[in-house]
Enzyme design. Structure first.
Site, mmCIF file in Angstrom:
data_model
loop_
_atom_site.group_PDB
_atom_site.id
_atom_site.type_symbol
_atom_site.label_atom_id
_atom_site.label_comp_id
_atom_site.label_asym_id
_atom_site.label_seq_id
_atom_site.Cartn_x
_atom_site.Cartn_y
_atom_site.Cartn_z
ATOM 1 N N ASP A 70 0.891 -1.140 0.000
ATOM 2 C CA ASP A 70 0.000 0.000 0.000
ATOM 3 C C ASP A 70 0.936 1.197 0.000
ATOM 4 O O ASP A 70 1.917 1.245 0.753
ATOM 5 C CB ASP A 70 -0.924 0.008 1.206
ATOM 6 C CG ASP A 70 -2.123 0.910 0.946
ATOM 7 O OD1 ASP A 70 -2.754 0.767 -0.114
ATOM 8 O OD2 ASP A 70 -2.424 1.774 1.787
ATOM 9 N N TYR A 150 1.648 10.072 -9.326
ATOM 10 C CA TYR A 150 2.066 11.451 -9.057
ATOM 11 C C TYR A 150 3.502 11.731 -9.496
ATOM 12 O O TYR A 150 4.044 12.795 -9.190
ATOM 13 C CB TYR A 150 1.913 11.744 -7.556
ATOM 14 C CG TYR A 150 0.495 11.582 -7.046
ATOM 15 C CD1 TYR A 150 -0.395 12.651 -7.068
ATOM 16 C CD2 TYR A 150 0.036 10.362 -6.562
ATOM 17 C CE1 TYR A 150 -1.695 12.518 -6.607
ATOM 18 C CE2 TYR A 150 -1.267 10.207 -6.093
ATOM 19 C CZ TYR A 150 -2.118 11.288 -6.127
ATOM 20 O OH TYR A 150 -3.415 11.152 -5.679
ATOM 21 N N ARG A 177 9.492 2.419 -3.050
ATOM 22 C CA ARG A 177 9.246 0.989 -3.309
ATOM 23 C C ARG A 177 10.561 0.218 -3.289
ATOM 24 O O ARG A 177 10.645 -0.875 -2.745
ATOM 25 C CB ARG A 177 8.529 0.866 -4.675
ATOM 26 C CG ARG A 177 7.957 -0.517 -4.963
ATOM 27 C CD ARG A 177 6.865 -0.486 -6.027
ATOM 28 N NE ARG A 177 5.665 0.148 -5.542
ATOM 29 C CZ ARG A 177 5.293 1.381 -5.887
ATOM 30 N NH1 ARG A 177 5.977 2.086 -6.764
ATOM 31 N NH2 ARG A 177 4.205 1.913 -5.358
#
Ligand code: ITT
Length: 202
Positions: A70, A150, A177
């Site tokens: 998430d 974004y 990430r």
């Protein structure tokens, strides 16, 4: 080669995971390889809670180890919005960017960070959650065509390019990430060496 499910339908995320985990002797499946799967409602109140519920649901349904992230953008001057609502902030990427830029209009503080929490699920339980963050600023107008979400308005600290102007391999060296994936790999390597040591005592 061991199989693991990347519990996402977001093909941009999947592409990043396949590159970040390329050296790992892992066959990375996605939810597209799990026919009939229904995503759980993302009703957690934190990145961790949502990552846990996505990873667990996929691992249980597919009967394989699974991981989910998430992730999202937290903008300081917007009280950390959109945060866990990043994917739901408007109906598509350009509209989401537009909303952020409008909400930031006239504000001096344009500090922001991307957050990614990866949870790994195996045998009906969460075995770990790992967080990566990267700090930067939101620029005034979108720039660049790489990446997703974004990326065109996020300029990481120390760079004069947005995430969407960096080559994918450059983003993958520094991103939220990438940092979370590094921690996952470290965790798995530690677990394997503990297992090796334990087996070695017999
Ligand atoms: P899954 O739940 O299927 O994985 P999703 O896109 O719905 O896919 P999230 O709920 O985690 O994923 O929402 C993450 C959103 O945050 C994503 O849709 C983007 O808008 C934003 N985001 C996350 N990582 C990003 C990145 O590396 N670059 C740009 N935007 C990102």
């Amino acid at each position: 080669m061991s199989k693991i499910v990347a519990a996402t339908y977001n093909l941009h995320k999947l592409e990043e995971y396949r590159k970040l985990l390329a050296g790992q002797e892992l066959e990375i499946l996605s939810l597209n390889d799990c026919p009939g799967y229904e995503e759980p409602e993302e009703n957690g109140s934190s990145f961790e809670e949502n990552a846990n519920l996505k990873a667990l649901a996929a691992a249980n349904y597919c009967d394989l180890p699974a991981f989910a992230d998430d992730s999202g953008l937290e903008v300081e001057a917007l009280n950390n919005a959109p945060g866990i609502y990043s994917a739901r902030y408007a109906e598509n990427d350009p509209a989401r960017i537009d909303r952020i830029l409008k909400e930031l209009a006239g504000k001096e503080n344009r500090r922001a960070r991307f957050v990614c929490v990866i949870s790994v699920a195996f045998n009906g339980e969460i075995v770990g959650s790992f967080r990566g963050e990267i700090y930067g600023t939101i620029i005034e107008k979108p720039r660049g065509i790489n990446g997703f979400g974004y990326d065109p308005v996020f300029m990481p600290d120390g760079f004069d390019k947005t995430f969407a102007e960096l080559a994918p391999a450059e983003k993958n060296k520094i991103s939220h990430r990438a940092k979370a994936v590094e921690k996952v790999i470290e965790f798995v390597e530690d677990e394997m060496s503990i297992l090796d040591n334990e087996l070695g005592t017999f």
